[in-house]
Design a protein around this motif. Structure first.
Motif, PDB file in Angstrom:
ATOM      1  N   GLU A  96       0.823  -1.211   0.000  1.00 47.92           N
ATOM      2  CA  GLU A  96       0.000   0.000   0.000  1.00 47.92           C
ATOM      3  C   GLU A  96       0.858   1.263   0.000  1.00 47.92           C
ATOM      4  O   GLU A  96       0.451   2.302  -0.521  1.00 47.92           O
ATOM      5  CB  GLU A  96      -0.919   0.009   1.226  1.00 47.92           C
ATOM      6  N   GLY A  97       2.039   1.160   0.601  1.00 50.93           N
ATOM      7  CA  GLY A  97       2.893   2.338   0.731  1.00 50.93           C
ATOM      8  C   GLY A  97       3.725   2.652  -0.488  1.00 50.93           C
ATOM      9  O   GLY A  97       4.034   3.823  -0.757  1.00 50.93           O
ATOM     10  N   SER A 125       3.778   6.080  -2.223  1.00 46.80           N
ATOM     11  CA  SER A 125       2.417   6.526  -2.519  1.00 46.80           C
ATOM     12  C   SER A 125       1.629   6.832  -1.254  1.00 46.80           C
ATOM     13  O   SER A 125       0.688   7.626  -1.271  1.00 46.80           O
ATOM     14  CB  SER A 125       1.678   5.467  -3.346  1.00 46.80           C
ATOM     15  N   ASN A 126       2.022   6.190  -0.150  1.00 51.79           N
ATOM     16  CA  ASN A 126       1.361   6.432   1.134  1.00 51.79           C
ATOM     17  C   ASN A 126       2.419   6.347   2.228  1.00 51.79           C
ATOM     18  O   ASN A 126       2.850   5.250   2.599  1.00 51.79           O
ATOM     19  CB  ASN A 126       0.250   5.399   1.369  1.00 51.79           C
ATOM     20  N   GLU A 129       1.691   4.152   5.480  1.00 51.67           N
ATOM     21  CA  GLU A 129       1.758   2.700   5.277  1.00 51.67           C
ATOM     22  C   GLU A 129       3.208   2.267   5.038  1.00 51.67           C
ATOM     23  O   GLU A 129       3.628   1.192   5.487  1.00 51.67           O
ATOM     24  CB  GLU A 129       0.877   2.285   4.101  1.00 51.67           C
ATOM     25  N   TYR A 130       3.955   3.085   4.322  1.00 46.29           N
ATOM     26  CA  TYR A 130       5.374   2.790   4.080  1.00 46.29           C
ATOM     27  C   TYR A 130       6.138   2.730   5.400  1.00 46.29           C
ATOM     28  O   TYR A 130       6.925   1.807   5.641  1.00 46.29           O
ATOM     29  CB  TYR A 130       5.956   3.863   3.165  1.00 46.29           C
TER      30      TYR A 130
END
Length: 288
Positions: A174-175, A183-184, A187-188
């Motif tokens: 997700e990250g 991208s996030n 989450e990363y």
């Protein structure tokens, strides 16, 4: 009825009796062998609860670590987001388990976790660290609620590691949706935190109980995956690394495996002991 028929019937019954005796002895051996494991099998729900408790505590510790990291660089928004994750994502999973074992503990933990995000903007880094240290002490108390068997089980802590690694994959995907680009960020950072917690579990609970060769392989994995995350490699690359280490982490319960090996060995031994008896019976029947 002829004498021959009587004799054949007698030896046939003796042959059948020998087979029955072998089956009864084998049944007794199997029952005895698995008796120590029965408590584990019957207590599987306790095992699953312990696993859920520890995995979610370790994940929460990762979130709080990132809250502190963000606070240290003046990013209150990031700190607030991470500080809120334990209550939002993990509290509902651990609360019923802790409540059954220590109601007072969950009340205090729930209060501190739910209040923490709103405190972040108004307090200093040192004050936030003190808040998190207090929560971590409660987490430690909650961790001590698991069974003594699981506390000392390398297999159990391997399972914790595995689940944290699976969560790492999910968060990283997700990250970092495209290689080289976050991208996030939350989450990363969650993925980075979970891999740190998985490594901590390995270092403190597993490493001293496995071979040095296996230990070196797992340590190299943690170094490789952390470096790949720092370089923002693709989610596929992280998955490749995690999937590559999974075969090193045993999935089959060690105690059960030993029991099954023992049962097989005893079965062979009993077969060898009773084989001459059956042979004697058979030869006696043939000679008649």
């Amino acid at each position: 009825m002829t004498n021959g028929s009587i004799v054949r019937g007698s030896w046939s019954r003796r042959f059948m009796m020998a087979a029955i005796i072998q089956a009864v002895i084998l049944l007794l051996i199997v029952s005895t062998a698995i008796a120590p494991y029965n408590s584990y099998a019957q207590d599987i729900s306790m095992h699953d609860e312990d696993l859920t408790l520890i995995v979610n505590i370790e994940a929460s510790r990762g979130h709080l670590m990132q809250a502190l990291n963000n606070k240290s660089i003046g990013n209150d928004n990031g700190a607030i987001a991470h500080a809120g994750h334990p209550a939002a994502e993990h509290l509902d999973k651990i609360a019923p388990i802790i409540e059954k074992r220590n109601p007072e503990l969950i009340n205090e933990l729930r209060d501190k976790l739910t209040r923490l995000p709103s405190k972040v903007p108004a307090i200093s880094y040192e004050e936030l660290r003190a808040e998190i240290d207090a929560i971590d002490a409660l987490f430690e108390n909650a961790s001590n609620l698991i069974s003594d068997e699981n506390k000392g089980s390398v297999q159990f802590w391997f399972e914790v590691m595995k689940m944290l690694l699976e969560h790492t994959e999910e968060e990283y995907e997700e990250g970092v949706e495209e290689e080289g680009t976050v991208s996030n960020i939350i989450e990363y950072e969650d993925a980075q935190a979970f891999i740190v917690r998985a490594e901590h579990v390995f270092t403190t609970k597993v490493k001293d109980s496995i071979s040095s060769d296996t230990s070196v392989v797992i340590e190299r994995f943690f170094n490789d995956v952390k470096m790949a995350m720092d370089e923002k490699r693709s989610a596929d690359r992280i998955k490749e690394l995690v999937d590559g280490i999974m075969p090193v982490i045993p999935e089959f319960p060690i105690n059960l495996m030993l029991i099954l090996v023992g049962v097989v060995a005893l079965t062979i031994m009993i077969g060898r002991v009773l084989m001459p008896i059956k042979a004697t019976v058979y030869n006696g029947y043939s000679n008649r």
